[in-house]
Design an enzyme around this catalytic site. Structure first.
Site, PDB file in Angstrom:
ATOM      1  N   ASP A 140       0.675  -1.096  -0.334  1.00 41.43           N
ATOM      2  CA  ASP A 140      -0.060  -0.439  -0.294  1.00 41.43           C
ATOM      3  C   ASP A 140       0.627   1.648   0.031  1.00 41.43           C
ATOM      4  OD1 ASP A 140      -2.064   1.930  -0.003  1.00 41.43           O
ATOM      5  OD2 ASP A 140      -3.189   0.150   1.582  1.00 41.43           O
ATOM      6  N   ASP A 198      -9.519   4.608  -4.472  1.00 39.52           N
ATOM      7  CA  ASP A 198     -10.126   3.646  -4.177  1.00 39.52           C
ATOM      8  C   ASP A 198     -11.704   3.200  -4.872  1.00 39.52           C
ATOM      9  OD1 ASP A 198      -8.260   2.991  -2.568  1.00 39.52           O
ATOM     10  OD2 ASP A 198      -9.131   2.186  -0.095  1.00 39.52           O
TER      11      ASP A 198
END
Length: 402
Positions: A140, A198
């Site tokens: 991430d 996202d």
């Protein structure tokens, strides 16, 4: 001997990324509230529901698995309360079912839930994952802080090199939200990369601040709808290729946020545009309709086709704001997607002459059409095919065979 081992691992890794990866990830539904029982029960369900039989192979533990500090020897460590057997114990269980285990870390000093990131510990963490027999790393971009002064390319490359020398083949999936346009560089570093912020559990409505194009500085950390994700891919779908997949983020099929047509559209485009197929729902509490969509073998075959070419947007057959038509070759067929994203039921006309490369692909022979979601053959394609009464947010997926 070392160079031979490294060469072998690179070949295995290339094979693993030759098709978009398929699996399940904990984040969309459970966020960081996860534990060992949840992961193992989900793995069981993947087998019992037949999802493993149709290709879903990775069980991915996202943020929330770690203790809040590293161990005395510097290694990341699992939360002993929520993961009493440790990650190695979970890996052993998942492997016993014939599945593979994925884990999560971050290229910053913290991850998205403020557990230790891997910045400055890349070699140690890669070695640790290998010793636990982990098969997949989602990496991430949260918690950069000081690490954020270093470019994405450098931070992600350091971990990529560490994984290659870890002694185990570990699939490497970047989660950098489309920052710095990774379709230009991620193929040199990783097996897949996130091309946007996202996804949001909505078919057509974005959260505030989301950019609708792939080429913008504000890619949107979170809140991207299914339609906007598809819109972004118009500009970058040509970069899709085996070994380097643009990831449109996890599937929201089964999260009770869309109707059946919308879920079919969502799944169809992720498959045809060669995004990884990563289930984000709680598969233990999924409707039969959603399970049937995720298990559709014909659509999965489009995703996993050997050619590895994504469908492209066809402007000549599309009408901005109401109709999108996409198409592209498969190894033995040609696929066309016709989406009604307007506000009312409509007919969609598909002219044979406007489908790029179709006649060349079939070399002038007869073309037979199959309606995938309708589960029926439509006969021979003439000069024009009229798809009658396509519902709002419905996509007709057509397989054309010569």
């Amino acid at each position: 001997m070392v160079s031979l081992l490294l060469h072998t691992l690179l070949l295995i890794g290339a094979e693993a990324a030759s098709k978009p990866q398929m699996g399940w990830n904990s984040w969309n539904t459970f966020k960081a509230k996860i534990n060992q029982s949840l992961i193992e029960d989900t793995a069981d369900s993947m087998v019992k529901l037949g999802l493993s039989d149709v290709g879903y192979e990775y069980v991915m533990i996202d943020a929330g698995w770690q203790a809040h500090t590293r161990a005395a020897n510097g290694q990341q460590q699992a939360n002993a309360t929520t993961f009493p057997s440790g990650i190695k114990g979970v890996a052993d269980y998942v492997h016993s079912l014939g599945l593979k285990l994925g884990i999560y870390s971050d290229s910053g000093i913290y991850d998205c839930d403020f557990h230790p990131g891997s910045w400055g510990y890349e070699e140690l963490d890669a070695y640790t994952y290998a010793s636990w027999e982990v098969d997949y790393l989602k990496y991430d971009n949260c918690g950069g802080f000081q690490a954020g002064t270093i470019s994405n390319q450098e931070r992600y490359q350091v971990m990529g090199q560490a994984l290659k020398t870890s002694g185990r083949d570990i699939f490497y999936a970047l989660c950098q939200w489309g920052h710095q346009f990774p379709w230009y560089w991620a193929d040199q570093i990783a097996d897949s990369y996130r091309m946007s912020g996202d996804i949001y559990a909505s078919f057509a409505t974005d959260k505030s601040g989301v950019c609708r194009t792939a080429y913008c500085l504000n890619t949107g950390y979170a809140g991207v709808s299914v339609l906007t994700m598809i819109r972004k891919m118009r500009e970058i779908v040509a970069f899709q290729k085996p070994g380097s997949w643009a990831d449109m983020d996890m599937l929201e099929v089964g999260t009770h946020s869309m109707n059946e047509f919308e879920e079919q559209t969502h799944f169809s485009f992720w498959a045809a545009l060669k995004s990884p197929l990563i289930i984000g729902a709680d598969i233990k509490n999924m409707s039969e309709s959603s399970l049937a969509i995720l298990s559709n073998k014909e659509v999965i075959a489009i995703s996993q086709d050997e050619l590895g070419v994504a469908a492209s947007y066809i402007p000549d057959l599309s009408t901005e704001g109401s109709i999108q038509v996409w198409g592209g070759p498969l190894s033995q067929q040609y696929v066309v997607l016709a989406l009604n994203y307007g506000n009312e039921t409509t007919d969609i006309d598909v002219k044979r002459s406007k489908i790029p490369g179709l006649d060349k692909f079939c070399n002038g022979t007869s073309i037979y059409i199959r309606d995938v979601w309708g589960g029926k053959d439509l006969g021979i394609l003439t000069d024009e095919l009229c798809l009658k009464d396509v519902a709002v947010h419905q996509t007709k997926v057509l397989l054309m065979s010569c």
